[in-house]
Structures are given as structure tokens and as C-alpha cells.
Design a protein around this motif. Structure first.
Motif, PDB file in Angstrom:
ATOM      1  N   ALA A 112      -2.984 -13.773   3.051  1.00  0.00           N
ATOM      2  CA  ALA A 112      -4.272 -14.488   3.062  1.00  0.00           C
ATOM      3  C   ALA A 112      -4.811 -14.672   4.483  1.00  0.00           C
ATOM      4  CB  ALA A 112      -4.091 -15.846   2.401  1.00  0.00           C
ATOM      5  N   TRP A 114      -7.614 -16.856   7.302  1.00  0.00           N
ATOM      6  CA  TRP A 114      -7.755 -18.268   7.681  1.00  0.00           C
ATOM      7  C   TRP A 114      -9.095 -18.867   7.282  1.00  0.00           C
ATOM      8  CZ3 TRP A 114     -12.069 -18.638  10.547  1.00  0.00           C
ATOM      9  CH2 TRP A 114     -12.462 -17.527  11.286  1.00  0.00           C
ATOM     10  N   ASN A 115     -10.093 -18.060   6.927  1.00  0.00           N
ATOM     11  CA  ASN A 115     -11.443 -18.635   6.879  1.00  0.00           C
ATOM     12  C   ASN A 115     -11.708 -19.506   5.652  1.00  0.00           C
ATOM     13  OD1 ASN A 115     -11.446 -16.217   5.413  1.00  0.00           O
ATOM     14  ND2 ASN A 115     -13.644 -15.971   5.652  1.00  0.00           N
ATOM     15  N   LEU A 120      -8.404 -18.597  -0.639  1.00  0.00           N
ATOM     16  CA  LEU A 120      -8.043 -17.175  -0.609  1.00  0.00           C
ATOM     17  C   LEU A 120      -6.530 -16.946  -0.663  1.00  0.00           C
ATOM     18  CD1 LEU A 120     -10.782 -15.936   1.881  1.00  0.00           C
ATOM     19  CD2 LEU A 120     -10.804 -15.858  -0.622  1.00  0.00           C
ATOM     20  N   LYS A 138       1.891 -15.047   1.899  1.00  0.00           N
ATOM     21  CA  LYS A 138       1.911 -15.342   3.335  1.00  0.00           C
ATOM     22  C   LYS A 138       0.544 -15.896   3.723  1.00  0.00           C
ATOM     23  CE  LYS A 138       0.956 -13.550   7.151  1.00  0.00           C
ATOM     24  NZ  LYS A 138       0.371 -14.754   7.782  1.00  0.00           N
ATOM     25  N   GLU A 141      -1.565 -17.952   9.754  1.00  0.00           N
ATOM     26  CA  GLU A 141      -0.915 -18.728  10.823  1.00  0.00           C
ATOM     27  C   GLU A 141      -1.940 -19.535  11.621  1.00  0.00           C
ATOM     28  OE1 GLU A 141      -1.445 -15.573  10.590  1.00  0.00           O
ATOM     29  OE2 GLU A 141      -1.614 -14.521  12.506  1.00  0.00           O
ATOM     30  N   ALA A 173       4.395 -11.008   8.736  1.00  0.00           N
ATOM     31  CA  ALA A 173       3.655 -10.092   7.847  1.00  0.00           C
ATOM     32  C   ALA A 173       4.238  -8.684   7.952  1.00  0.00           C
ATOM     33  CB  ALA A 173       2.176 -10.085   8.233  1.00  0.00           C
ATOM     34  N   THR A 187      -6.245 -10.032   1.823  1.00  0.00           N
ATOM     35  CA  THR A 187      -7.592 -10.426   2.237  1.00  0.00           C
ATOM     36  C   THR A 187      -7.571 -10.591   3.752  1.00  0.00           C
ATOM     37  OG1 THR A 187      -7.794 -11.688   0.199  1.00  0.00           O
ATOM     38  CG2 THR A 187      -9.486 -12.053   1.846  1.00  0.00           C
ATOM     39  N   GLY A 188      -8.474  -9.914   4.439  1.00  0.00           N
ATOM     40  CA  GLY A 188      -8.517 -10.026   5.898  1.00  0.00           C
ATOM     41  C   GLY A 188      -9.413  -8.967   6.485  1.00  0.00           C
ATOM     42  N   SER A 189      -9.125  -8.633   7.736  1.00  0.00           N
ATOM     43  CA  SER A 189     -10.016  -7.722   8.462  1.00  0.00           C
ATOM     44  C   SER A 189      -9.795  -6.258   8.070  1.00  0.00           C
ATOM     45  CB  SER A 189      -9.775  -7.880   9.969  1.00  0.00           C
ATOM     46  OG  SER A 189      -8.425  -7.551  10.248  1.00  0.00           O
ATOM     47  N   VAL A 192      -6.751  -4.724   9.976  1.00  0.00           N
ATOM     48  CA  VAL A 192      -5.426  -4.963   9.385  1.00  0.00           C
ATOM     49  C   VAL A 192      -5.330  -4.306   8.001  1.00  0.00           C
ATOM     50  CG1 VAL A 192      -3.754  -6.743   8.696  1.00  0.00           C
ATOM     51  CG2 VAL A 192      -5.118  -7.073  10.752  1.00  0.00           C
ATOM     52  N   GLU A 210      -9.288  -6.843   0.192  1.00  0.00           N
ATOM     53  CA  GLU A 210     -10.545  -7.607   0.269  1.00  0.00           C
ATOM     54  C   GLU A 210     -10.856  -7.763   1.748  1.00  0.00           C
ATOM     55  OE1 GLU A 210     -12.559  -8.799  -2.108  1.00  0.00           O
ATOM     56  OE2 GLU A 210     -11.381  -8.221  -3.862  1.00  0.00           O
ATOM     57  N   LEU A 211     -11.751  -6.930   2.259  1.00  0.00           N
ATOM     58  CA  LEU A 211     -11.982  -6.875   3.710  1.00  0.00           C
ATOM     59  C   LEU A 211     -13.369  -7.412   4.074  1.00  0.00           C
ATOM     60  CD1 LEU A 211     -10.448  -3.296   4.143  1.00  0.00           C
ATOM     61  CD2 LEU A 211      -9.256  -5.500   4.139  1.00  0.00           C
ATOM     62  N   GLY A 212     -13.859  -7.065   5.233  1.00  0.00           N
ATOM     63  CA  GLY A 212     -15.136  -7.646   5.687  1.00  0.00           C
ATOM     64  C   GLY A 212     -16.159  -6.585   6.056  1.00  0.00           C
ATOM     65  N   CYS A 244     -16.745 -14.101   4.857  1.00  0.00           N
ATOM     66  CA  CYS A 244     -16.741 -12.626   4.798  1.00  0.00           C
ATOM     67  C   CYS A 244     -18.053 -12.075   4.267  1.00  0.00           C
ATOM     68  CB  CYS A 244     -15.593 -12.148   3.925  1.00  0.00           C
ATOM     69  SG  CYS A 244     -15.607 -12.889   2.285  1.00  0.00           S
ATOM     70  N   GLU A 334     -18.329  -6.987  13.090  1.00  0.00           N
ATOM     71  CA  GLU A 334     -18.619  -8.142  12.239  1.00  0.00           C
ATOM     72  C   GLU A 334     -18.630  -9.391  13.118  1.00  0.00           C
ATOM     73  OE1 GLU A 334     -15.516  -8.761   9.391  1.00  0.00           O
ATOM     74  OE2 GLU A 334     -16.572 -10.372   8.366  1.00  0.00           O
TER      75      GLU A 334
HETATM   76  P1  NAD Z   1      -6.791 -10.751   9.780  1.00  0.00           P
HETATM   77  O1  NAD Z   1      -6.871  -9.391   9.215  1.00  0.00           O
HETATM   78  O2  NAD Z   1      -6.616 -10.902  11.252  1.00  0.00           O
HETATM   79  O3  NAD Z   1      -5.573 -11.566   9.126  1.00  0.00           O
HETATM   80  C1  NAD Z   1      -5.392 -11.668   7.754  1.00  0.00           C
HETATM   81  C2  NAD Z   1      -3.926 -11.823   7.444  1.00  0.00           C
HETATM   82  O4  NAD Z   1      -3.252 -10.650   7.889  1.00  0.00           O
HETATM   83  C3  NAD Z   1      -3.261 -13.015   8.111  1.00  0.00           C
HETATM   84  O5  NAD Z   1      -2.376 -13.607   7.185  1.00  0.00           O
HETATM   85  C4  NAD Z   1      -2.500 -12.392   9.257  1.00  0.00           C
HETATM   86  O6  NAD Z   1      -1.306 -13.075   9.577  1.00  0.00           O
HETATM   87  C5  NAD Z   1      -2.175 -11.003   8.734  1.00  0.00           C
HETATM   88  N1  NAD Z   1      -2.074 -10.023   9.820  1.00  0.00           N
HETATM   89  C6  NAD Z   1      -2.723 -10.041  11.009  1.00  0.00           C
HETATM   90  N2  NAD Z   1      -2.369  -8.963  11.744  1.00  0.00           N
HETATM   91  C7  NAD Z   1      -1.476  -8.267  11.007  1.00  0.00           C
HETATM   92  C8  NAD Z   1      -0.741  -7.066  11.217  1.00  0.00           C
HETATM   93  N3  NAD Z   1      -0.849  -6.391  12.367  1.00  0.00           N
HETATM   94  N4  NAD Z   1       0.085  -6.644  10.261  1.00  0.00           N
HETATM   95  C9  NAD Z   1       0.186  -7.323   9.103  1.00  0.00           C
HETATM   96  N5  NAD Z   1      -0.486  -8.470   8.838  1.00  0.00           N
HETATM   97  C10 NAD Z   1      -1.296  -8.941   9.784  1.00  0.00           C
HETATM   98  O7  NAD Z   1      -8.070 -11.508   9.246  1.00  0.00           O
HETATM   99  P2  NAD Z   1      -8.525 -12.998   9.537  1.00  0.00           P
HETATM  100  O8  NAD Z   1      -8.948 -13.064  10.967  1.00  0.00           O
HETATM  101  O9  NAD Z   1      -7.522 -13.970   9.048  1.00  0.00           O
HETATM  102  O10 NAD Z   1      -9.807 -13.101   8.581  1.00  0.00           O
HETATM  103  C11 NAD Z   1     -11.038 -12.624   8.953  1.00  0.00           C
HETATM  104  C12 NAD Z   1     -11.356 -11.299   8.290  1.00  0.00           C
HETATM  105  O11 NAD Z   1     -11.113 -11.361   6.895  1.00  0.00           O
HETATM  106  C13 NAD Z   1     -12.820 -10.948   8.416  1.00  0.00           C
HETATM  107  O12 NAD Z   1     -12.947  -9.580   8.701  1.00  0.00           O
HETATM  108  C14 NAD Z   1     -13.396 -11.262   7.047  1.00  0.00           C
HETATM  109  O13 NAD Z   1     -14.556 -10.542   6.711  1.00  0.00           O
HETATM  110  C15 NAD Z   1     -12.242 -10.904   6.158  1.00  0.00           C
HETATM  111  N6  NAD Z   1     -12.309 -11.634   4.898  1.00  0.00           N
HETATM  112  C16 NAD Z   1     -12.557 -10.957   3.751  1.00  0.00           C
HETATM  113  C17 NAD Z   1     -12.667 -11.652   2.553  1.00  0.00           C
HETATM  114  C18 NAD Z   1     -12.936 -10.963   1.250  1.00  0.00           C
HETATM  115  O14 NAD Z   1     -12.838 -11.615   0.222  1.00  0.00           O
HETATM  116  N7  NAD Z   1     -13.270  -9.691   1.243  1.00  0.00           N
HETATM  117  C19 NAD Z   1     -12.509 -13.032   2.544  1.00  0.00           C
HETATM  118  C20 NAD Z   1     -12.254 -13.673   3.732  1.00  0.00           C
HETATM  119  C21 NAD Z   1     -12.147 -12.976   4.911  1.00  0.00           C
END
Ligand code: NAD
Length: 459
Positions: A112, A114-115, A120, A138, A141, A173, A187-189, A192, A210-212, A244, A334
Motif C-alpha cells: 500500500a 501513503w496517500n 488503500l 505491507k 513506511e 518490500a 498501489t503506488g507509483s 515501483v 494501481e498506479l498514477g 492519484c 505526476e
Molecule cells: P511508492 O511507489 O513510492 O510506494 C508504494 C509502496 O511501494 C510503499 O509501500 C513502498 O514501501 C513500496 N516501495 C517503494 N519502493 C519500493 C521498491 N523499490 N521495491 C518494492 N516496494 C517499494 O508510492 P507512494 O509514494 O507511496 O504513493 C504515491 C504514488 O501512488 C503516486 O504515483 C500515486 O498516483 C500512486 N497511487 C495510485 C493509486 C491508485 O489507486 N491507482 C492510489 C494511490 C496512489
């Protein structure tokens, strides 16, 4: 055996024991989860406030309230969602009764961001359990207080063999991703997302990503700009712009730009006052690193409103930037913060010039009263989903699937779509034995023409 491998091993053997297959067992856990979240409601709000000064109203509407409504939906529908569904049979395979059995993948991993740190993490976990999987979560952090309460709640409700939360950063992770999973929900960038997909590919593990992305908001000259400004300011500055599906930038018909900027300024002041730093409703940027990143995007651009930065306090005021260059850092990545660039267009070709150069965004918004323009825009561009004449709120209807395309992700969830995401559709045909025409069996001589007719009329 280290802890992570140990937990996965135990979850795997729990899954094999068939314990999670009973719908009554899943329902019991989900009801206990609901009870625990309701009991901890205030503590969740406090954690979100400590993490980034999120207001209780936004914490309810976008985190706790949504989680509770998903739980209610699942609790009320799980019996029917889980039942094998009878599918119309084909005459080609007569006689048969055909079904789809919803089956869990097995041992699943949820990572998951942080936002929306509570929503999420919880929503995928709920769907994983509902579908009969075990799950390791997970959480992020960067939201330590919320992650802690997530872990507490999960620990209280679930045996570790069914669901557990493992807190940690990239190292944790990475360790989790080095294990073999039956399904991964991330869900994240986008950056990643590539790492997750690569790790999953090693074991051919199915993933939802689920990305951005940079979600455009197009505004033509047919709209009441006061209403537009109200809905854009709400969607852009909700959660401090850290959403996102927030409108990343605006493309407005050029003859309306000045009036729109004036309406946006008035709206920002109305909602957050002249000093948003003192508003209880305007949150902070999640950490110093992201504040510095956002501050750097404001160098060498034409700020027409806001631009107040206090890096020590992780504060950036709602900010409007007029016509940044398409190749500026502000327009290249973004934004994920309270900065709103305004671009202009005269013809639909201009819009294509701007959007066509960006990756496939998670959302797209159109403010217009022109049906042709609206339909053309929906059909021209590739994006996850969107809204006509508003922002963000497609997220609120659980009947609409939520997910991206291309760089904004793959797969979808929300409501029943979430249950489906965590289930494999097992296609089962139950054949009747009372008739068995010899037609399909060799020797085939003399049968092909009849076979072609059968395919033509009954295929
Ligand atoms: P992030 O990708 O940095 O982190 C997300 C998760 O991945 C965290 O739990 C983090 O610990 C883990 N992570 C980070 N680096 C990693 C690596 N190298 N290997 C494995 N795991 C790793 O994203 P964020 O900064 O927490 O969130 C912001 C991003 O998430 C934005 O791009 C946003 O658009 C996207 N987002 C998408 C949705 C959706 O529903 N599509 C929802 C919320 C946020």
C-alpha cells in the motif's frame, strides 16, 4: 527460516487446509474487522492527523467511511458473490450445465502507498479475505501512525495464518517480493510498479497494479466557471493534492483562461481562507522529501497564485501556475501535490498535442456542455476512468471498476470488482451422460460438411 518466509509458509499451509474456503468463516472475520474499525475510529482519525494533518471530515469521507461501506457491501453480498454462477450452455457441447466457480488465488501480498494509507491498505485486504485468500499487507513506511494502527487492528482480528501486516520500507518490500506469491495487489507509483511486475513475472504471479499519472482536466467555454472552480478546487486540493486521480493540470479554452484563474483564486480563498496554513481542512505534504520535490517544480515558472512554501513544516499553499512549458519538470512528472498548472487550447488538435505527449493517465476530467466534444474526448484518449463535469467522484461508486491502463496500471477493483480481482474464475462444465452422439469421434470421414453447418448455426 526467517520471519517472512515462516509467515508465508504458515499461510500457505492454512490455505491448503481449506479453512478459508467456508464463506461463513470469511464473514465472521469481516464482521469482526468491522467491529474493530468502528471501535478504533477515533484512533484512526488521530493517526491520520498525526501523519499529515488530515482533517477528520476528509479522513471519514475518503478512508474510514469508504472502508466501512465496502465492508457492509461485502458482508451483505458475499454469500451470493461466492456461489457458482450458472452460465448459458452452448449447443455445441450439449448436453451440459456450465458454471463459473469463484476460487481464491491462495496466499496474496498487498503493498500500500501513503496517500490514503488506511483505505488503500484496508480495501484490498478486505477483498482478499472476502474471496477466501490469506494476505500479507505491507503498509507505507511514510505514515507511521496509520500503519501502526492498521497493524494493531489486523493483529486483533485475524490469526497470523490468515492475515498479517508487516511494516517496513523498501528493504522489507524487496524481501517480500523475493518470495513466491499466488497474487500481488500493488498501489503506488509507476516507477515501483515496474519493479513489482518484474518480481511477479519471475513466478508468473498475477498482479493488479494501481498506479498514477498526469490526469488532465479539460474545460471548454460552455460552462459556468464558478461551478467548475468549486469542483476543481475541491478535487485538486483534497488531501493536499496527494490523490492519484487528482486533476494534475488544466487545459482550458484560451478565451476563458483569465476568468477561470480569477474563479479558482476566489474559490481557494473561500474554502481555505487567505492563509491556508491556518486552515484545519488543508493537510500537509507527507514528508520533507516530497515537499522539496514539489518546491523544485515551482522554480522558473509563472506562479499566479499561492507559492508559499515552508519546507520545515511540509507546507505548500494551494498554488496556480500559468502556462508552464510542456517540457518543464512541472509538466513532465505526476505532481502529486497542491500545484495546479493552467494550459490553454483553441482547437481539439491543441488538446491532442498536450495529452498525446503524456503517458496514459489514471483519470481524465471534461467540463463541457457539448455532447459531441465530450464523447469525442472520451473515445480519443487512453485513460483509466473519469468524470464529466466534476472531479474525483467516480471513485465513490463501487459499481464502477477502478483501475488504470498502460502506465497508470492494470486490473481493477472496488466493490464486486475487488472481489473478482482476488478470485480466479474457474470455468466448469458438467456433462450429461444420457446421450453421446458418435459424431465427434473418429473416423471423421464424411462428417466435415455437417460439422461446418453445426458451427455456422450453433457456434
Ligand atoms: P511508492 O511507489 O513510492 O510506494 C508504494 C509502496 O511501494 C510503499 O509501500 C513502498 O514501501 C513500496 N516501495 C517503494 N519502493 C519500493 C521498491 N523499490 N521495491 C518494492 N516496494 C517499494 O508510492 P507512494 O509514494 O507511496 O504513493 C504515491 C504514488 O501512488 C503516486 O504515483 C500515486 O498516483 C500512486 N497511487 C495510485 C493509486 C491508485 O489507486 N491507482 C492510489 C494511490 C496512489
Amino acid at each position: 527460516m526467517d520471519t517472512i518466509a515462516n509467515i508465508i509458509e504458515q499461510q500457505r499451509s492454512c490455505f491448503k487446509s481449506q479453512q478459508t474456503k467456508a464463506v461463513s468463516f470469511r464473514l465472521e472475520l469481516l464482521k469482526a474487522l468491522k467491529f474493530e474499525i468502528e471501535s478504533q475510529e477515533q484512533a484512526i482519525y488521530d493517526a491520520l492527523h498525526k501523519d499529515f494533518k488530515k482533517s477528520q471530515f476528509e479522513a471519514f469521507i475518503s478512508e474510514v467511511g469508504l472502508v466501512l461501506s465496502q465492508l457492509n457491501l461485502v458482508i451483505n453480498n458475499l454469500e451470493s458473490w461466492s456461489k457458482p454462477k450458472r452460465i448459458r450452455a452452448s449447443l455445441l457441447t450439449f448436453p451440459s450445465k456450465d458454471y463459473i466457480y469463484k476460487t481464491p488465488y491462495g496466499t496474496t501480498l498487498v503493498i500500500a502507498p501513503w496517500n490514503y494509507p488506511f483505505l488503500l491498505a484496508m480495501e484490498p485486504l478486505i477483498m482478499a479475505i472476502a474471496a477466501g485468500n490469506t494476505v500479507v499487507l505491507k503498509p507505507s513506511e511514510l505514515t507511521g501512525h496509520t500503519s501502526k494502527i492498521l497493524t494493531q487492528i489486523i493483529k486483533k482480528v485475524f490469526p497470523e495464518t490468515i492475515a498479517t501486516s508487516i511494516e517496513g520500507g523498501v528493504e522489507t518490500a524487496t524481501k517480500l517480493l523475493s518470495e513466491k506469491w499466488d497474487f500481488i495487489f500493488f498501489t503506488g507509483s509507476t516507477k515501483v510498479g515496474h519493479i513489482i511486475a518484474k518480481a511477479a513475472a519471475k513466478n508468473l504471479t498475477p498482479v493488479v497494479l494501481e498506479l498514477g499519472g498526469k490526469s488532465p482536466c479539460i474545460i471548454d467555454d460552455s460552462m459556468d466557471l464558478k461551478l467548475v472552480a468549486r469542483r476543481v478546487v475541491w478535487g485538486k486540493f483534497f488531501n493536499g493534492g496527494q490523490t492519484c486521480i487528482a486533476p494534475d493540470y488544466i487545459i482550458v479554452k484560451s478565451n476563458k483562461k483569465e476568468a477561470l484563474i480569477a474563479a479558482l483564486k476566489a474559490e481557494i480563498i473561500k474554502r481555505y481562507s487567505e492563509t491556508p496554513k491556518t486552515s484545519a481542512d488543508f493537510p500537509r505534504i507527507i514528508d520533507k522529501k516530497n515537499t522539496t520535490r514539489l518546491a523544485a517544480l515551482l522554480v522558473d515558472v509563472n506562479i499566479v497564485y499561492g507559492g508559499d512554501i515552508d519546507e520545515a513544516q511540509c507546507y505548500i499553499s494551494p498554488t496556480i501556475v500559468d502556462e508552464p512549458a510542456l517540457d518543464s519538470p512541472l509538466m513532465s512528472e505526476e505532481i502529486f501535490g497542491p500545484i495546479l498548472p493552467i494550459l490553454t487550447y483553441n482547437t481539439e488538435k491543441d488538446i491532442e498535442q498536450i495529452i498525446g505527449h503524456k503517458d496514459t493517465p489514471l483519470a481524465l476530467y471534461i467540463f463541457s456542455n457539448h455532447k459531441g466534444f465530450i464523447e469525442n474526448t472520451i473515445n480519443t484518449y487512453r485513460f483509466g476512468g473519469g468524470v464529466v463535469n466534476d472531479t474525483l467522484i467516480h471513485f465513490g461508486n463501487h459499481r464502477l471498476p477502478f483501475g488504470g491502463i498502460g502506465t497508470s496500471g492494470m486490473g481493477k477493483y472496488h466493490g464486486k470488482h475487488g472481489f473478482d480481482a482476488f478470485s480466479h474464475d474457474k470455468a466448469m462444465m458438467k456433462r450429461g451422460n444420457w446421450i453421446d452422439p458418435s459424431f465427434r469421434y473418429p473416423p471423421y470421414k464424411g462428417k466435415l460438411n455437417l460439422l461446418k453447418k453445426v458451427f455456422k448455426y450453433f457456434g
